[in-house]
Design a protein around this motif. Structure first.
Motif, PDB file in Angstrom:
ATOM      1  N   CYS A  22      -2.754   1.466  26.518  1.00  0.00           N
ATOM      2  CA  CYS A  22      -1.722   0.525  26.130  1.00  0.00           C
ATOM      3  C   CYS A  22      -0.396   1.227  25.844  1.00  0.00           C
ATOM      4  O   CYS A  22      -0.344   2.442  25.678  1.00  0.00           O
ATOM      5  N   LYS A  23       0.655   0.431  25.816  1.00  0.00           N
ATOM      6  CA  LYS A  23       1.999   0.887  25.483  1.00  0.00           C
ATOM      7  C   LYS A  23       2.523  -0.002  24.367  1.00  0.00           C
ATOM      8  O   LYS A  23       2.239  -1.201  24.338  1.00  0.00           O
ATOM      9  N   LEU A  24       3.311   0.588  23.499  1.00  0.00           N
ATOM     10  CA  LEU A  24       3.998  -0.196  22.480  1.00  0.00           C
ATOM     11  C   LEU A  24       5.374  -0.558  23.030  1.00  0.00           C
ATOM     12  O   LEU A  24       6.070   0.294  23.576  1.00  0.00           O
ATOM     13  N   THR A  25       5.750  -1.829  22.879  1.00  0.00           N
ATOM     14  CA  THR A  25       7.068  -2.259  23.332  1.00  0.00           C
ATOM     15  C   THR A  25       8.105  -1.922  22.260  1.00  0.00           C
ATOM     16  O   THR A  25       7.750  -1.574  21.129  1.00  0.00           O
ATOM     17  N   ASP A  49       0.890   8.019  23.007  1.00  0.00           N
ATOM     18  CA  ASP A  49       1.982   7.983  23.975  1.00  0.00           C
ATOM     19  C   ASP A  49       3.029   9.031  23.590  1.00  0.00           C
ATOM     20  O   ASP A  49       3.445   9.109  22.438  1.00  0.00           O
ATOM     21  N   GLY A  50       3.415   9.861  24.551  1.00  0.00           N
ATOM     22  CA  GLY A  50       4.433  10.874  24.314  1.00  0.00           C
ATOM     23  C   GLY A  50       3.916  12.194  23.777  1.00  0.00           C
ATOM     24  O   GLY A  50       4.672  13.159  23.664  1.00  0.00           O
ATOM     25  N   SER A  51       2.634  12.249  23.447  1.00  0.00           N
ATOM     26  CA  SER A  51       2.075  13.495  22.911  1.00  0.00           C
ATOM     27  C   SER A  51       1.806  14.498  24.038  1.00  0.00           C
ATOM     28  O   SER A  51       1.744  14.143  25.206  1.00  0.00           O
ATOM     29  N   ILE A  52       1.662  15.726  23.661  1.00  0.00           N
ATOM     30  CA  ILE A  52       1.333  16.793  24.606  1.00  0.00           C
ATOM     31  C   ILE A  52      -0.176  17.000  24.525  1.00  0.00           C
ATOM     32  O   ILE A  52      -0.753  17.025  23.442  1.00  0.00           O
ATOM     33  N   GLY A  53      -0.806  17.155  25.666  1.00  0.00           N
ATOM     34  CA  GLY A  53      -2.245  17.346  25.669  1.00  0.00           C
ATOM     35  C   GLY A  53      -2.675  18.327  26.731  1.00  0.00           C
ATOM     36  O   GLY A  53      -1.959  18.549  27.707  1.00  0.00           O
ATOM     37  N   ALA A  89       0.836   6.987  27.811  1.00  0.00           N
ATOM     38  CA  ALA A  89       0.367   5.783  27.122  1.00  0.00           C
ATOM     39  C   ALA A  89      -0.555   6.179  25.975  1.00  0.00           C
ATOM     40  O   ALA A  89      -1.004   7.323  25.884  1.00  0.00           O
ATOM     41  N   ARG A  90      -0.829   5.215  25.135  1.00  0.00           N
ATOM     42  CA  ARG A  90      -1.799   5.390  24.048  1.00  0.00           C
ATOM     43  C   ARG A  90      -3.167   4.981  24.578  1.00  0.00           C
ATOM     44  O   ARG A  90      -3.289   4.022  25.336  1.00  0.00           O
ATOM     45  N   VAL A  91      -4.197   5.699  24.151  1.00  0.00           N
ATOM     46  CA  VAL A  91      -5.577   5.352  24.507  1.00  0.00           C
ATOM     47  C   VAL A  91      -6.346   5.154  23.204  1.00  0.00           C
ATOM     48  O   VAL A  91      -6.374   6.041  22.351  1.00  0.00           O
TER      49      VAL A  91
END
Length: 172
Positions: free
Chosen positions: A64-67, A46-50, A97-99
């Protein structure tokens, strides 16, 4: 470049390439790379550049997302035949989001620049992408409403218990 025929075939028959000329998809295959991901491995943060969009050839992944409290909220499961990482293709913003791989996965990564070219030149690809995004939004809406209803039910039960305690305390 993808070399294994079974991987090429699964990639070619992804819903995003429905009614797209085979020669166009073959060009994407030339720029794509095949990835083997282990269970539990984070594919996107989450938040990374790709710079890639990923197509699932085999396996399943959690989005998923971290709260703020550090809890994990699961948003979706991505399965064989689906794709992820497309939002950055559209809005040029960091990953949303995180995968994480649920089990061992085989993915095909296609550079965003190649898909941007296709999006700009092929209306069918654009419409396919819009249909899939629409489907995901509808699914998210249903999930959201179910979660709200569950939370309302829980709050209602808690309110009823609180009211019972208040009434019981009046008689003491």
């Amino acid at each position: 470049m993808i070399k294994e025929i079974s991987v090429v075939n699964k990639f070619k028959y992804n819903v995003l390439f429905e009614n797209i000329e085979e020669s166009i998809v073959d060009k994407l295959i030339q720029s794509a790379s095949e990835l083997n991901i282990n269970a539990g491995e984070i594919v996107l943060e989450d938040g990374s550049i790709g710079d890639d969009v990923y197509f699932v050839i085999s396996g399943c992944l959690h989005i998923c997302k971290l709260t703020k409290a550090g809890d994990v909220t699961f948003l979706a499961v991505i399965r064989e035949g689906e794709f992820f990482g497309e939002l950055e293709l559209i809005d040029n913003r960091p990953r949303s989001a995180r995968v994480v791989a649920i089990n061992d996965c085989k993915l095909v990564a296609v550079p965003r620049k190649e898909l941007e070219k296709l999006l700009q030149t092929n209306i069918t690809f654009g419409l396919n992408l819009l249909r899939m995004l629409s489907h995901r939004i509808r699914t998210t809406n249903q999930t959201f409403v179910c979660n709200v209803e569950q939370n309302l039910d829980l709050l209602q039960r808690q309110l009823e218990k609180t009211q019972q305690l208040i009434e019981a305390s009046k008689t003491v």
